[in-house]
Design an enzyme around this catalytic site. Structure first.
Site, PDB file in Angstrom:
ATOM      1  N   GLY A  46       0.830  -1.195   0.000  1.00 46.60           N
ATOM      2  CA  GLY A  46       0.000   0.000   0.000  1.00 46.60           C
ATOM      3  C   GLY A  46       0.861   1.239   0.000  1.00 46.60           C
ATOM      4  O   GLY A  46       2.055   1.186   0.314  1.00 46.60           O
ATOM      5  N   GLN A  51       3.183   9.891   1.275  1.00 49.79           N
ATOM      6  CA  GLN A  51       4.458   9.161   1.244  1.00 49.79           C
ATOM      7  C   GLN A  51       5.291   9.478   0.003  1.00 49.79           C
ATOM      8  O   GLN A  51       6.464   9.120  -0.053  1.00 49.79           O
ATOM      9  CB  GLN A  51       4.218   7.649   1.309  1.00 49.79           C
ATOM     10  CG  GLN A  51       3.701   7.198   2.669  1.00 49.79           C
ATOM     11  CD  GLN A  51       3.573   5.695   2.710  1.00 49.79           C
ATOM     12  OE1 GLN A  51       2.586   5.143   2.250  1.00 49.79           O
ATOM     13  NE2 GLN A  51       4.590   5.014   3.236  1.00 49.79           N
ATOM     14  N   CYS A  88       6.549  -0.050   7.138  1.00 55.12           N
ATOM     15  CA  CYS A  88       6.100   1.136   6.405  1.00 55.12           C
ATOM     16  C   CYS A  88       7.237   1.555   5.486  1.00 55.12           C
ATOM     17  O   CYS A  88       8.383   1.641   5.937  1.00 55.12           O
ATOM     18  CB  CYS A  88       5.761   2.250   7.391  1.00 55.12           C
ATOM     19  SG  CYS A  88       5.205   3.764   6.586  1.00 55.12           S
ATOM     20  N   LEU A  89       6.919   1.835   4.231  1.00 57.23           N
ATOM     21  CA  LEU A  89       7.967   2.255   3.291  1.00 57.23           C
ATOM     22  C   LEU A  89       8.649   3.544   3.752  1.00 57.23           C
ATOM     23  O   LEU A  89       9.791   3.797   3.392  1.00 57.23           O
ATOM     24  CB  LEU A  89       7.381   2.446   1.887  1.00 57.23           C
ATOM     25  CG  LEU A  89       6.870   1.163   1.189  1.00 57.23           C
ATOM     26  CD1 LEU A  89       6.219   1.524  -0.147  1.00 57.23           C
ATOM     27  CD2 LEU A  89       7.994   0.159   0.977  1.00 57.23           C
ATOM     28  N   HIS A 130      -3.859   1.309   7.935  1.00 59.33           N
ATOM     29  CA  HIS A 130      -2.505   1.867   7.897  1.00 59.33           C
ATOM     30  C   HIS A 130      -2.451   3.064   6.936  1.00 59.33           C
ATOM     31  O   HIS A 130      -1.951   4.142   7.290  1.00 59.33           O
ATOM     32  CB  HIS A 130      -1.524   0.771   7.456  1.00 59.33           C
ATOM     33  CG  HIS A 130      -0.104   1.211   7.339  1.00 59.33           C
ATOM     34  ND1 HIS A 130       0.909   0.698   8.127  1.00 59.33           N
ATOM     35  CD2 HIS A 130       0.499   2.132   6.523  1.00 59.33           C
ATOM     36  CE1 HIS A 130       2.049   1.274   7.790  1.00 59.33           C
ATOM     37  NE2 HIS A 130       1.835   2.143   6.819  1.00 59.33           N
ATOM     38  N   GLU A 131      -2.992   2.870   5.721  1.00 55.81           N
ATOM     39  CA  GLU A 131      -2.912   3.945   4.716  1.00 55.81           C
ATOM     40  C   GLU A 131      -3.790   5.136   5.094  1.00 55.81           C
ATOM     41  O   GLU A 131      -3.408   6.287   4.882  1.00 55.81           O
ATOM     42  CB  GLU A 131      -3.298   3.425   3.328  1.00 55.81           C
ATOM     43  CG  GLU A 131      -2.441   2.292   2.787  1.00 55.81           C
ATOM     44  CD  GLU A 131      -0.945   2.527   2.898  1.00 55.81           C
ATOM     45  OE1 GLU A 131      -0.504   3.686   2.936  1.00 55.81           O
ATOM     46  OE2 GLU A 131      -0.216   1.523   2.970  1.00 55.81           O
ATOM     47  N   HIS A 134      -2.086   7.425   7.391  1.00 55.71           N
ATOM     48  CA  HIS A 134      -1.138   8.343   6.741  1.00 55.71           C
ATOM     49  C   HIS A 134      -1.819   9.657   6.366  1.00 55.71           C
ATOM     50  O   HIS A 134      -1.186  10.715   6.381  1.00 55.71           O
ATOM     51  CB  HIS A 134      -0.560   7.713   5.470  1.00 55.71           C
ATOM     52  CG  HIS A 134       0.637   6.840   5.703  1.00 55.71           C
ATOM     53  ND1 HIS A 134       1.809   7.316   6.251  1.00 55.71           N
ATOM     54  CD2 HIS A 134       0.858   5.528   5.443  1.00 55.71           C
ATOM     55  CE1 HIS A 134       2.696   6.332   6.318  1.00 55.71           C
ATOM     56  NE2 HIS A 134       2.151   5.233   5.842  1.00 55.71           N
TER      57      HIS A 134
HETATM   58 ZN    ZN Z   1       3.100   3.446   5.847  1.00 57.99          ZN
END
Ligand code: ZN
Length: 162
Positions: A46, A51, A88-89, A130-131, A134
């Site tokens: 995701g 991000q 998380c990226l 999670h997304e 953000h």
């Molecule tokens: Zn993340």
């Protein structure tokens, strides 16, 4: 194909409340494509627009069932709870135990601007939560129960950057 750079924790764009998208313009369509390209390039499940440095309410997810795009997503309902490991990226090389609802119901717009509503459980429910976090400037370090020790050699823990 346009892969964007991933913004790393410490950048203030990750802490802002992202702006709603009033309509799906050509520019937004291009942004969504870039988000998908970027998510796949970095093997994420995701990605949220902040991000890649864009403070807009757009998320993309693929938990292995094809791409899901949600613009202006809203959490309608959630229930159950479960602790699992998340990465998380934007937080490279770290994983955390995070408690999430097991089931969620979410609405929003798809990439064409059509209203969608979906129910999800398991990994998809987790990725959605999670997304969506953000978009409100929330990162998994804020929610973590504990960090997964890297030195434990726990190979059973799959890396899933989102
Ligand atoms: Zn993340």
């Amino acid at each position: 194909m346009a892969v964007r750079n991933i913004v790393i924790i410490g950048d203030e764009v990750l802490r802002k409340t992202a702006e709603p998208v009033p309509r799906i313009t050509k520019r937004i369509s291009k942004l969504i494509k870039d988000m998908l390209d970027t998510m796949y390039a970095f093997d994420g499940v995701g990605l949220a627009a902040p991000q890649i440095g864009i403070s807009k309410r757009i998320i993309v997810i693929d938990v292995g069932e094809g791409p899901l795009v949600l613009v202006n997503p809203v959490l309608l309902d959630s229930h159950g709870e479960e602790v699992d490991v998340e990465g998380c990226l934007s937080i490279p090389d770290k994983r955390f135990y995070i408690k999430r609802a097991t089931h969620v119901e979410v609405s929003g717009l798809d990439e064409k601007g059509r209203a969608v509503r979906l129910e999800a459980e398991g990994l998809l429910a987790r990725a959605l939560q999670h997304e969506m976090d953000h978009l409100d400037g929330i990162l998994i370090v804020d929610r973590m129960i504990s960090e997964v020790a890297v030195s434990s050699g726990n190979e059973a823990v799959e890396e899933e950057g989102v």
